[in-house]
Scaffold this motif. Structure first.
Motif, short mmCIF file in Angstrom:
data_model
loop_
_atom_site.label_atom_id
_atom_site.label_comp_id
_atom_site.label_asym_id
_atom_site.label_seq_id
_atom_site.Cartn_x
_atom_site.Cartn_y
_atom_site.Cartn_z
N ASP A 239 44.38 -8.93 34.65
CA ASP A 239 43.58 -7.97 35.42
C ASP A 239 44.51 -6.86 35.91
O ASP A 239 45.32 -7.07 36.82
CB ASP A 239 42.92 -8.69 36.59
N TYR A 240 44.40 -5.68 35.32
CA TYR A 240 45.23 -4.55 35.71
C TYR A 240 44.50 -3.59 36.66
O TYR A 240 44.93 -2.45 36.85
CB TYR A 240 45.67 -3.76 34.47
N SER A 241 43.42 -4.06 37.27
CA SER A 241 42.60 -3.15 38.07
C SER A 241 43.32 -2.59 39.29
O SER A 241 42.92 -1.56 39.83
CB SER A 241 41.31 -3.86 38.52
N LEU A 242 44.39 -3.26 39.74
CA LEU A 242 45.11 -2.77 40.92
C LEU A 242 46.23 -1.78 40.57
O LEU A 242 46.88 -1.26 41.47
CB LEU A 242 45.69 -3.95 41.70
N ASN A 243 46.44 -1.54 39.28
CA ASN A 243 47.47 -0.58 38.89
C ASN A 243 47.23 0.78 39.55
O ASN A 243 48.14 1.40 40.09
CB ASN A 243 47.49 -0.39 37.37
N HIS A 244 45.98 1.24 39.50
CA HIS A 244 45.67 2.57 40.00
C HIS A 244 45.71 2.66 41.52
O HIS A 244 46.40 3.52 42.07
CB HIS A 244 44.33 3.04 39.44
N PRO A 245 45.00 1.78 42.25
CA PRO A 245 45.02 1.93 43.71
C PRO A 245 46.37 1.65 44.35
O PRO A 245 46.67 2.15 45.43
CB PRO A 245 43.98 0.92 44.18
N ILE A 246 47.22 0.84 43.70
CA ILE A 246 48.52 0.52 44.31
C ILE A 246 49.63 1.41 43.74
O ILE A 246 50.34 2.09 44.48
CB ILE A 246 48.88 -0.97 44.10
N LEU A 247 49.79 1.43 42.42
CA LEU A 247 50.92 2.15 41.83
C LEU A 247 50.75 3.66 41.88
O LEU A 247 51.67 4.39 42.22
CB LEU A 247 51.13 1.69 40.38
N ASN A 248 49.56 4.14 41.57
CA ASN A 248 49.39 5.60 41.51
C ASN A 248 49.60 6.27 42.86
O ASN A 248 50.13 7.37 42.96
CB ASN A 248 48.00 5.96 40.96
#
Length: 546
Positions: free
Chosen positions: A527-536
């Motif tokens: 599940d890569y769904s947190l890539n955007h809210p955390i990493l970006n």
């Protein structure tokens, strides 16, 4: 003696244990000589796999790993591993065959100029034109491959030269000692460090050497200086150390980079411009002391105020002995940053949702594996999560590539690690895209009877590029694909396939796989769904670019 016998004797003289590769008809004399040698030939399924194994041997031992290919297409398949070793600072020797050079009846069939092709991505490339030159060429190739900065070298052995007679002679292997830094410069660096208010120590790829690791720990323990590392400097000092702040895995706005921005002096040990910059210098702000085998390469974001040039371990030891007064240092800010980093990174460690978050996998692996277990990574967005969240307790226990950042190296690297460290637990973590680029090496791993665990993070897409595509506001296009049934795929090679359906099963399967013989492949939905809210949100907000 036959020239090919002399070549093998010269390799034995250098302490070569393994040669990885795929021979062709141009290598048959060499192959015949190798048959009667104590050197073990590891036959791979693709030259890339052989090259990645050889480069990883160099990375883990400090001695050149050796790989073999035929001419033409075999040699061109070594280009990516050559760049991987060269950029990553890994000593490696490539041996390629060639058609007869004295007399040929086949025109230009399969012939490319391999020596010139290798020139931009190696430290040394040479065609053997006389069998009597073999000992000196081999000795020079090994010397250059190991000399700082380590890297790739190449020797071409034509078919007719391999078969000719040559004088039985090899050169003695002679080591060398790197000079120490100038004492006046050491004194100047020590004064700068003592005068600083918020100094930080940065550990880079060039510091990932055994002697340097010991010297750095001595410096940190004596002075109490806070430190951070680059991705390829992970584990040089045990990351459980109370003065460890974190790994520079992103360019800006991460908690760690808040600490970097507040430092008034950075002691940058082993900086390698090949790695993504761990910080950007600004005129009139943080000062930098560059400690390395070579002076700094200056550009618009890196222009140190002082170069400490010489043997790194010796330089660090001298600095440790010279720094006696740290009363000027203010550490409260770094103490608070460390707490923030720890809280932030551990936030999703216990999140048991399925498909699995990469942060959760990091937590499971770290809690399951021993201090000296080895994790190898392929290249993908999960590499950022491992770089930031996975604490390495010893050098070279988290093998990631922050230099060429190529896909396809994760599985061959793990195979090599297990081959030379059979008593250590080894896990390869690969994205589905990177895994499929060299998945055929599963057969090699099974044939070598390696006890190995391979975890495939399955999202049916080139996830790293998809993350950046979305983050930059582009449409979702061109990055999705279909995967095979990885369980059946593993079993077709004689490996053991697993597919967990929840968090508890994942932990059970991992424990079983680590403690059961054979090659185990775990097909893990991610599940890569947190890539955007955390990493970006941690990347450059001013430009909006990743």
């Amino acid at each position: 003696m036959k020239a090919s016998d002399l070549f093998v004797k010269a390799l034995e003289n250098e302490g070569v244990e393994y040669i990885f590769g795929i021979p062709g008809e141009e290598n048959l004399d060499f192959l015949n000589s190798l048959e009667h040698s104590k050197i073990k030939l590891v036959l791979t399924r693709h030259e890339q796999g052989a090259g990645f194994m050889a480069a990883t041997y160099g990375r883990l031992t400090g001695k050149p790993g050796v790989c073999l290919s035929t001419l033409g297409p075999g040699a061109t398949n070594l280009i990516t591993p050559a760049a991987y070793a060269q950029l990553g600072g890994m000593p490696m020797l490539m041996i390629t065959g060639q058609k007869p050079i004295k007399k040929s009846k086949q025109g230009r069939f399969q012939i490319v100029d391999v020596v010139d092709m290798m020139r931009p991505i190696t430290k040394y490339t040479k065609q053997i034109v006389n069998g009597n030159n073999i000992p000196s060429v081999v000795r020079e190739a090994f010397r250059l491959a190991m000399e700082e900065r380590p890297g790739a070298v190449h020797i071409e052995l034509p078919e007719d030269i391999a078969a000719e007679e040559a004088e039985d002679k090899v050169f003695e292997v002679v080591g060398s000692r790197r000079p120490d830094a100038d004492q006046g410069v050491i004194d100047q660096a020590a004064k700068m460090i003592e005068a600083a208010k918020r100094p930080l120590l940065l550990i880079g790829a060039g510091a990932n050497r055994k002697r340097t690791s010991e010297a750095l720990k001595e410096l940190v323990d004596k002075t109490g200086i806070y430190f951070f590392n680059t991705q390829m400097g992970k584990g040089v000092i045990d990351e459980r150390h109370p003065k460890y702040l974190g790994t520079a895995a992103l360019s800006a706005n991460d908690f760690l980079h808040c600490a970097i921005r507040e430092a008034d002096l950075i002691i940058n040990v082993g900086h390698d411009v090949i790695e993504k910059p761990p910080f950007f210098m600004e005129e009139g702000k943080t000062k930098v002391i560059h400690v390395n085998f070579f002076p700094a390469e200056v550009d618009e974001v890196y222009f140190p105020q002082l170069n400490v040039v010489g043997d790194i371990a010796a330089s660090v030891k001298q600095l440790a002995s010279k720094i006696t007064n740290t009363s000027n240092w203010e550490t409260t800010y770094f103490e608070e940053i460390k707490k923030d980093v720890e809280a932030h990174l551990s936030k999703y460690f216990e999140d048991q949702r399925f498909p699995t978050l990469p942060q959760r996998l990091v937590s499971i692996l770290r809690n399951t594996l021993e201090d000296d277990s080895i994790v190898t990574l392929d290249n993908g967005v999960y590499k950022i999560w491992f770089a930031r969240n996975y604490k390495a307790y010893q050098p070279n226990t988290l093998l990631l590539d922050n230099a060429l950042a190529t896909m396809g190296a994760g599985l061959p690297s793990a195979m090599l690690a297990k081959l030379i460290h059979p008593d250590k637990k080894v896990v390869a973590v690969c994205g589905d895209g990177g895994f499929m680029m060299n998945s055929q090496e599963l057969e090699t791993a099974v044939r070598l009877s390696l006890n190995l665990v391979v975890i495939i993070l399955n999202d049916s897409a080139y996830g790293m590029i998809k993350w950046k595509q979305e983050g930059m506001g582009f449409d979702n296009f061109g990055l999705d694909y279909h995967n095979p049934n990885f369980v059946q795929y593993a079993e077709s090679y004689g490996a053991i396939g697993h597919r967990p359906s929840n968090d508890e099963e994942l932990r059970e399967i991992l424990n079983k796989a680590l403690n059961t013989e054979g090659v185990h492949l775990i097909d893990l939905p991610v599940d890569y769904s947190l890539n955007h809210p955390i990493l970006n949100v941690l990347l450059e907000k001013e430009t909006g670019k990743l």
